[in-house]
Design a protein around this motif. Structure first.
Motif, PDB file in Angstrom:
ATOM      1  N   ILE A  10       0.840  -1.201   0.000  1.00  0.00           N
ATOM      2  CA  ILE A  10       0.000   0.000   0.000  1.00  0.00           C
ATOM      3  C   ILE A  10       0.872   1.247   0.000  1.00  0.00           C
ATOM      4  O   ILE A  10       0.587   2.209  -0.711  1.00  0.00           O
ATOM      5  CB  ILE A  10      -0.991  -0.033   1.180  1.00  0.00           C
ATOM      6  CG1 ILE A  10      -2.013  -1.153   0.937  1.00  0.00           C
ATOM      7  CG2 ILE A  10      -1.686   1.316   1.355  1.00  0.00           C
ATOM      8  CD1 ILE A  10      -2.901  -1.475   2.092  1.00  0.00           C
ATOM      9  N   ILE A  33      -5.227   0.020   8.103  1.00  0.00           N
ATOM     10  CA  ILE A  33      -5.706  -1.096   7.290  1.00  0.00           C
ATOM     11  C   ILE A  33      -6.547  -1.941   8.232  1.00  0.00           C
ATOM     12  O   ILE A  33      -6.059  -2.390   9.270  1.00  0.00           O
ATOM     13  CB  ILE A  33      -4.551  -1.939   6.733  1.00  0.00           C
ATOM     14  CG1 ILE A  33      -3.583  -1.069   5.927  1.00  0.00           C
ATOM     15  CG2 ILE A  33      -5.090  -3.095   5.887  1.00  0.00           C
ATOM     16  CD1 ILE A  33      -2.268  -1.748   5.607  1.00  0.00           C
ATOM     17  N   GLU A  36      -7.527  -6.360   6.802  1.00  0.00           N
ATOM     18  CA  GLU A  36      -6.754  -6.605   5.583  1.00  0.00           C
ATOM     19  C   GLU A  36      -7.592  -6.484   4.308  1.00  0.00           C
ATOM     20  O   GLU A  36      -7.271  -7.062   3.283  1.00  0.00           O
ATOM     21  CB  GLU A  36      -6.038  -7.955   5.668  1.00  0.00           C
ATOM     22  CG  GLU A  36      -5.053  -7.982   6.829  1.00  0.00           C
ATOM     23  CD  GLU A  36      -4.227  -9.249   6.904  1.00  0.00           C
ATOM     24  OE1 GLU A  36      -4.270 -10.055   5.963  1.00  0.00           O
ATOM     25  OE2 GLU A  36      -3.525  -9.407   7.916  1.00  0.00           O
ATOM     26  N   LYS A  37      -8.694  -5.696   4.392  1.00  0.00           N
ATOM     27  CA  LYS A  37      -9.577  -5.489   3.246  1.00  0.00           C
ATOM     28  C   LYS A  37      -9.950  -4.029   3.046  1.00  0.00           C
ATOM     29  O   LYS A  37     -10.371  -3.643   1.969  1.00  0.00           O
ATOM     30  CB  LYS A  37     -10.872  -6.290   3.419  1.00  0.00           C
ATOM     31  CG  LYS A  37     -10.696  -7.776   3.411  1.00  0.00           C
ATOM     32  CD  LYS A  37     -12.026  -8.443   3.602  1.00  0.00           C
ATOM     33  CE  LYS A  37     -11.858  -9.950   3.706  1.00  0.00           C
ATOM     34  NZ  LYS A  37     -13.099 -10.620   4.020  1.00  0.00           N
ATOM     35  N   HIS A  38      -9.839  -3.243   4.097  1.00  0.00           N
ATOM     36  CA  HIS A  38     -10.308  -1.855   4.047  1.00  0.00           C
ATOM     37  C   HIS A  38      -9.175  -0.915   4.456  1.00  0.00           C
ATOM     38  O   HIS A  38      -8.587  -1.069   5.521  1.00  0.00           O
ATOM     39  CB  HIS A  38     -11.511  -1.677   4.980  1.00  0.00           C
ATOM     40  CG  HIS A  38     -12.580  -2.695   4.752  1.00  0.00           C
ATOM     41  ND1 HIS A  38     -13.427  -2.650   3.666  1.00  0.00           N
ATOM     42  CD2 HIS A  38     -12.916  -3.813   5.434  1.00  0.00           C
ATOM     43  CE1 HIS A  38     -14.242  -3.696   3.708  1.00  0.00           C
ATOM     44  NE2 HIS A  38     -13.944  -4.412   4.772  1.00  0.00           N
ATOM     45  N   VAL A  39      -8.920   0.052   3.591  1.00  0.00           N
ATOM     46  CA  VAL A  39      -7.828   0.998   3.811  1.00  0.00           C
ATOM     47  C   VAL A  39      -8.403   2.377   4.092  1.00  0.00           C
ATOM     48  O   VAL A  39      -9.337   2.816   3.411  1.00  0.00           O
ATOM     49  CB  VAL A  39      -6.903   1.056   2.576  1.00  0.00           C
ATOM     50  CG1 VAL A  39      -5.838   2.125   2.735  1.00  0.00           C
ATOM     51  CG2 VAL A  39      -6.271  -0.301   2.323  1.00  0.00           C
ATOM     52  N   LYS A  66      -5.382  -1.010  -5.320  1.00  0.00           N
ATOM     53  CA  LYS A  66      -5.858  -2.337  -5.710  1.00  0.00           C
ATOM     54  C   LYS A  66      -4.909  -3.021  -6.687  1.00  0.00           C
ATOM     55  O   LYS A  66      -4.851  -4.245  -6.753  1.00  0.00           O
ATOM     56  CB  LYS A  66      -7.272  -2.258  -6.288  1.00  0.00           C
ATOM     57  CG  LYS A  66      -8.312  -2.009  -5.209  1.00  0.00           C
ATOM     58  CD  LYS A  66      -9.705  -1.951  -5.790  1.00  0.00           C
ATOM     59  CE  LYS A  66     -10.743  -1.787  -4.688  1.00  0.00           C
ATOM     60  NZ  LYS A  66     -12.101  -1.750  -5.238  1.00  0.00           N
ATOM     61  N   ILE A  72      -7.738  -5.695  -1.372  1.00  0.00           N
ATOM     62  CA  ILE A  72      -8.371  -4.527  -0.763  1.00  0.00           C
ATOM     63  C   ILE A  72      -9.730  -4.303  -1.427  1.00  0.00           C
ATOM     64  O   ILE A  72      -9.847  -4.271  -2.647  1.00  0.00           O
ATOM     65  CB  ILE A  72      -7.478  -3.273  -0.896  1.00  0.00           C
ATOM     66  CG1 ILE A  72      -6.165  -3.463  -0.128  1.00  0.00           C
ATOM     67  CG2 ILE A  72      -8.218  -2.028  -0.431  1.00  0.00           C
ATOM     68  CD1 ILE A  72      -6.319  -3.731   1.355  1.00  0.00           C
ATOM     69  N   VAL A  75     -11.347   1.772  -0.160  1.00  0.00           N
ATOM     70  CA  VAL A  75     -10.380   2.798   0.237  1.00  0.00           C
ATOM     71  C   VAL A  75     -11.185   4.025   0.603  1.00  0.00           C
ATOM     72  O   VAL A  75     -11.986   4.508  -0.194  1.00  0.00           O
ATOM     73  CB  VAL A  75      -9.376   3.120  -0.895  1.00  0.00           C
ATOM     74  CG1 VAL A  75      -8.401   4.194  -0.455  1.00  0.00           C
ATOM     75  CG2 VAL A  75      -8.629   1.853  -1.323  1.00  0.00           C
TER      76      VAL A  75
END
Length: 79
Positions: A10, A33, A36-39, A66, A72, A75
């Protein structure tokens, strides 16, 4: 991919985007983060008041993140 590898990927994405934001007087930083899917990122400088920041987030930031980290899902810019 470990959390450390994900963070590094990232950061690589943000480093790719940063020169474009800097040229307009802005910047970006990684805030968190989650799962481990949403930033979560924070647009800074001129980007905070720019009318195109939503487009920048979707077309520039999210797409580039991405590319480096396909897992991810979202964002989000937090103020």
């Amino acid at each position: 991919m470990t959390k450390e590898e994900l963070t590094l990927n990232i950061e690589k994405a943000l480093n790719e985007i940063r020169p474009f934001l800097n040229s307009d007087g802005g910047d970006i930083s990684l805030v968190s983060i989650e799962d481990e899917k949403h930033v979560k990122v924070r647009l800074q400088g001129a980007c905070t008041s720019c009318s195109l920041s939503v487009s920048t987030m979707k077309a520039g930031v999210e797409t580039t993140i991405k590319k480096y980290a396909p897992q991810i899902e979202t964002v989000e810019n937090i103020a």
